[in-house]
Enzyme design. Structure first.
Site, mmCIF file in Angstrom:
data_model
loop_
_atom_site.group_PDB
_atom_site.id
_atom_site.type_symbol
_atom_site.label_atom_id
_atom_site.label_comp_id
_atom_site.label_asym_id
_atom_site.label_seq_id
_atom_site.Cartn_x
_atom_site.Cartn_y
_atom_site.Cartn_z
ATOM 1 C CG HIS A 1 15.301 -122.767 5.238
ATOM 2 N ND1 HIS A 1 16.546 -123.348 5.295
ATOM 3 C CD2 HIS A 1 14.539 -123.613 4.496
ATOM 4 C CE1 HIS A 1 16.539 -124.491 4.631
ATOM 5 N NE2 HIS A 1 15.325 -124.669 4.130
ATOM 6 C CG HIS A 49 19.783 -125.241 7.363
ATOM 7 N ND1 HIS A 49 19.528 -124.242 6.463
ATOM 8 C CD2 HIS A 49 20.606 -126.118 6.727
ATOM 9 C CE1 HIS A 49 20.164 -124.500 5.324
ATOM 10 N NE2 HIS A 49 20.822 -125.634 5.466
ATOM 11 C CD GLU A 85 17.832 -122.128 9.094
ATOM 12 O OE1 GLU A 85 16.780 -122.502 8.524
ATOM 13 O OE2 GLU A 85 18.879 -121.871 8.481
ATOM 14 C CD GLU A 88 15.941 -118.248 4.336
ATOM 15 O OE1 GLU A 88 15.941 -118.268 5.589
ATOM 16 O OE2 GLU A 88 16.708 -118.941 3.645
#
Length: 423
Positions: A306, A174, A177, A382
């Site tokens: 992420h 992504h 990020e 994350e």
């Protein structure tokens, strides 16, 4: 002479036109970030309609009620947005008063040396990767493929001993990020260059395969044009009122329960569009082919990095009731990561199946790695934080994130070894 002058003028005109066509970086002066809390289904239905009437940017997949959602709103629409929330009796607070000020706090110097105190553009990251590859004979470096716009997707395989099993790490699928590739390169630097006995042991006893930048086109776009961009940059064949639509959310494009769950994964102009079918993106195909190029049983862990929320998300994402056969084992390994990471600075990581813990989503890398490639421990990590800065984590936290993640990794690998993952 007149011909030369005319040609020179034409060249200058062409350069001027090219410069005029190049978009200026988007700015977010006086844009606010709102944190909204949606209590029930009635509020959720109306909240989903807001972007049809005023211009807002929702930062999360919308999944269900009893959750908070962060929304970026420009100055022209802030009053209207607040009125709508009040009419819906939606609780909210402003968590960022001026988004551009926050972004400016992490501005980078393109001429600065590679470090983990600031964010860096793609060229700087790739130059550092190349320098490491040239300096160490235990590194095997490859271009595993090219992005839609022709940029290389680079990999580094660290192997100091024959017969090791491997841990696979990927970053920045992504684009927005930035902390993802910063953390992945921090880990790689520690494995290559650290004098720490624990890191040296990990680099001796295990092979490490690292793809620090899965989405180079999107990443460059976040630096040069639009900081909020998430997807890759392939024109996807659709258009809306603003023009052609670009990009696929590549972490929704893997062929494992593809398109089974998720908000707006079928809207081709939305941030989370997963494509018309799975495995359409050349970046994803390059990554899958690279993983598949290794012998079965060699890669024993696949970790995707992420942002944000401080989670260790396990398979599966597409369901809240279906779990992997070795889910209990995976939970114990994830718990070890959380304990190790917390020891560094007190950051708390929550762990569990992503569909149950975070929100249902399908077509993700970790689920493909587990469900298709039979890698026995896969997860999405994350990173920081829990929402104070969210996707725009200041650069002065990069090193701390790197430290806590490497501590978590040490604990995770030791626990995975105890659990027989590397047998």
């Amino acid at each position: 002479m007149k011909v030369l002058i005319a040609l020179a003028l034409l060249s200058l005109a062409a350069l001027a036109n090219a410069a005029a066509r190049k978009p200026l970086p988007a700015r977010y002066d006086h844009f606010k970030v709102y944190r909204t809390f949606i209590e029930d289904d009635e509020q959720l239905v109306e909240f989903k309609k807001v972007h049809h009437t005023i211009e807002i940017h929702i930062l999360h997949d919308i999944q269900g009620p009893n959750r908070s959602y962060d929304v970026i709103v420009g100055p022209l629409f802030q009053h209207a947005f607040e009125r709508i929330l009040e009419d819906l009796e939606v609780d909210y607070k402003i968590i960022v008063e001026d988004l551009q000020e926050l972004l400016d706090s992490s501005a980078y110097d393109e001429d600065a040396d590679m470090d983990w105190e600031t964010y860096h553009p793609l060229d700087k990251i790739y130059d550092w990767v190349d320098e490491q590859c040239d300096a160490h004979d235990f590194l095997e470096c490859k271009v595993i493929g090219h992005s839609y716009e022709g940029r290389p997707i680079k990999s580094v395989r660290l192997s100091k001993r024959e017969g090791n099993k491997a841990i696979f790490i990927e970053g920045n699928i992504h684009a927005m990020e930035w902390i993802s590739s910063a953390t992945v390169t921090y880990i790689l630097n520690q494995l290559i260059n650290s004098d720490n006995a624990g890191m040296q042991r990990l680099s001796e006893e295990y092979d490490w395969i690292v793809v620090p930048m899965v989405n180079p086109d999107g990443f460059v776009y976040t630096h040069e044009v639009e900081r909020l961009w998430r997807k890759n940059r392939r024109p996807n064949g659709y258009a809306n009122a603003t023009g052609p639509c670009y990009g696929i959310d590549m972490n929704r494009n893997f062929d494992f329960h593809w398109s089974g769950a998720g908000w707006n994964i079928e809207d081709p102009c939305d941030h989370w569009f997963g494509g018309d079918e799975p495995n359409t993106e050349r970046e994803i195909l390059a990554l899958q082919d690279f993983v598949s190029s290794f012998d079965d049983g060699y890669i024993r862990s696949y970790m995707a990095f992420h942002a944000y929320g401080q989670y260790v998300l396990l398979p599966y994402g597409h369901s809240t009731t279906e779990f992997p056969p070795n889910y209990d084992q995976m939970m114990r390994i994830a718990a070890a990561f959380a304990d190790g990471a917390e020891d560094a600075y007190g950051s708390e990581f929550t762990y569990g199946a992503s569909g149950l813990l975070n929100y249902p989503v399908s077509g993700a890398a970790k689920d493909w790695a587990y469900g298709v490639k039979n890698i026995p421990f896969t997860c999405t990590v994350e990173l920081r934080d829990k929402g104070t800065f969210g996707f725009f984590l200041p650069s002065n936290q990069i090193t701390e994130v790197g430290v806590e993640v490497t501590e978590g990794l040490k604990s995770l690998v030791d626990k995975a070894a105890d659990e027989g993952i590397f047998d």
